[in-house]
Design a protein around this motif. Structure first.
Motif, PDB file in Angstrom:
ATOM      1  N   LYS A  14      32.964  27.720  -8.585  1.00  0.00           N
ATOM      2  CA  LYS A  14      31.615  28.127  -8.955  1.00  0.00           C
ATOM      3  C   LYS A  14      31.061  27.245 -10.070  1.00  0.00           C
ATOM      4  O   LYS A  14      31.800  26.738 -10.903  1.00  0.00           O
ATOM      5  CB  LYS A  14      31.596  29.587  -9.411  1.00  0.00           C
ATOM      6  CG  LYS A  14      32.018  30.564  -8.342  1.00  0.00           C
ATOM      7  CD  LYS A  14      30.970  30.625  -7.266  1.00  0.00           C
ATOM      8  CE  LYS A  14      31.402  31.593  -6.169  1.00  0.00           C
ATOM      9  NZ  LYS A  14      30.605  31.441  -4.979  1.00  0.00           N
ATOM     10  N   ALA A  15      29.736  27.127 -10.098  1.00  0.00           N
ATOM     11  CA  ALA A  15      29.047  26.350 -11.124  1.00  0.00           C
ATOM     12  C   ALA A  15      28.177  27.281 -11.958  1.00  0.00           C
ATOM     13  O   ALA A  15      27.868  28.401 -11.541  1.00  0.00           O
ATOM     14  CB  ALA A  15      28.185  25.276 -10.474  1.00  0.00           C
ATOM     15  N   ALA A  16      27.783  26.820 -13.131  1.00  0.00           N
ATOM     16  CA  ALA A  16      26.950  27.617 -14.029  1.00  0.00           C
ATOM     17  C   ALA A  16      25.979  26.702 -14.775  1.00  0.00           C
ATOM     18  O   ALA A  16      26.233  25.508 -14.948  1.00  0.00           O
ATOM     19  CB  ALA A  16      27.828  28.358 -15.031  1.00  0.00           C
ATOM     20  N   PHE A  17      24.884  27.296 -15.220  1.00  0.00           N
ATOM     21  CA  PHE A  17      23.917  26.568 -16.045  1.00  0.00           C
ATOM     22  C   PHE A  17      24.432  26.472 -17.471  1.00  0.00           C
ATOM     23  O   PHE A  17      25.094  27.378 -17.970  1.00  0.00           O
ATOM     24  CB  PHE A  17      22.575  27.298 -16.069  1.00  0.00           C
ATOM     25  CG  PHE A  17      21.813  27.181 -14.791  1.00  0.00           C
ATOM     26  CD1 PHE A  17      21.146  26.004 -14.468  1.00  0.00           C
ATOM     27  CD2 PHE A  17      21.761  28.239 -13.910  1.00  0.00           C
ATOM     28  CE1 PHE A  17      20.447  25.896 -13.291  1.00  0.00           C
ATOM     29  CE2 PHE A  17      21.057  28.141 -12.729  1.00  0.00           C
ATOM     30  CZ  PHE A  17      20.391  26.966 -12.418  1.00  0.00           C
ATOM     31  N   ILE A  18      24.100  25.362 -18.114  1.00  0.00           N
ATOM     32  CA  ILE A  18      24.428  25.161 -19.529  1.00  0.00           C
ATOM     33  C   ILE A  18      23.155  24.697 -20.214  1.00  0.00           C
ATOM     34  O   ILE A  18      22.457  23.805 -19.710  1.00  0.00           O
ATOM     35  CB  ILE A  18      25.519  24.092 -19.713  1.00  0.00           C
ATOM     36  CG1 ILE A  18      26.784  24.506 -18.988  1.00  0.00           C
ATOM     37  CG2 ILE A  18      25.789  23.852 -21.183  1.00  0.00           C
ATOM     38  CD1 ILE A  18      27.817  23.419 -18.913  1.00  0.00           C
ATOM     39  N   LYS A  19      22.830  25.293 -21.345  1.00  0.00           N
ATOM     40  CA  LYS A  19      21.662  24.882 -22.130  1.00  0.00           C
ATOM     41  C   LYS A  19      22.154  23.968 -23.242  1.00  0.00           C
ATOM     42  O   LYS A  19      23.044  24.322 -23.998  1.00  0.00           O
ATOM     43  CB  LYS A  19      20.978  26.120 -22.710  1.00  0.00           C
ATOM     44  CG  LYS A  19      19.801  25.831 -23.594  1.00  0.00           C
ATOM     45  CD  LYS A  19      18.549  25.615 -22.810  1.00  0.00           C
ATOM     46  CE  LYS A  19      17.387  25.468 -23.795  1.00  0.00           C
ATOM     47  NZ  LYS A  19      16.130  25.542 -23.198  1.00  0.00           N
TER      48      LYS A  19
END
Length: 74
Positions: A14-19
């Protein structure tokens, strides 16, 4: 509506957003941008180049897949 991210093209996780941000908020040098990264192998898009101001732009780059092509002469 949540933004869908494809699984990692390298390991399938799985991938995720990073700010990301640089500088102090409220100062002239402050900058912020989005990236997408695999939760396992940390393959990413946008982590260092500051071009994705919106999550949708980072997701579009992450979800783009180049079709597999046979190697020349194979």
């Amino acid at each position: 509506m949540p933004i869908e991210l494809k699984d990692c093209p390298m390991c399938g996780c799985k991938a995720a957003f990073i700010k990301h941000s640089a500088g102090m908020p409220g100062t002239m040098g402050y900058d912020s941008w989005h990236a997408v990264a695999c939760k396992y192998c940390r393959t990413n898009v946008g982590a260092c180049d500051r071009r994705f101001r919106e999550k949708e732009d980072a997701a579009k780059a992450w979800n783009q897949r180049v079709p597999a092509r046979p190697l020349p002469g194979v």
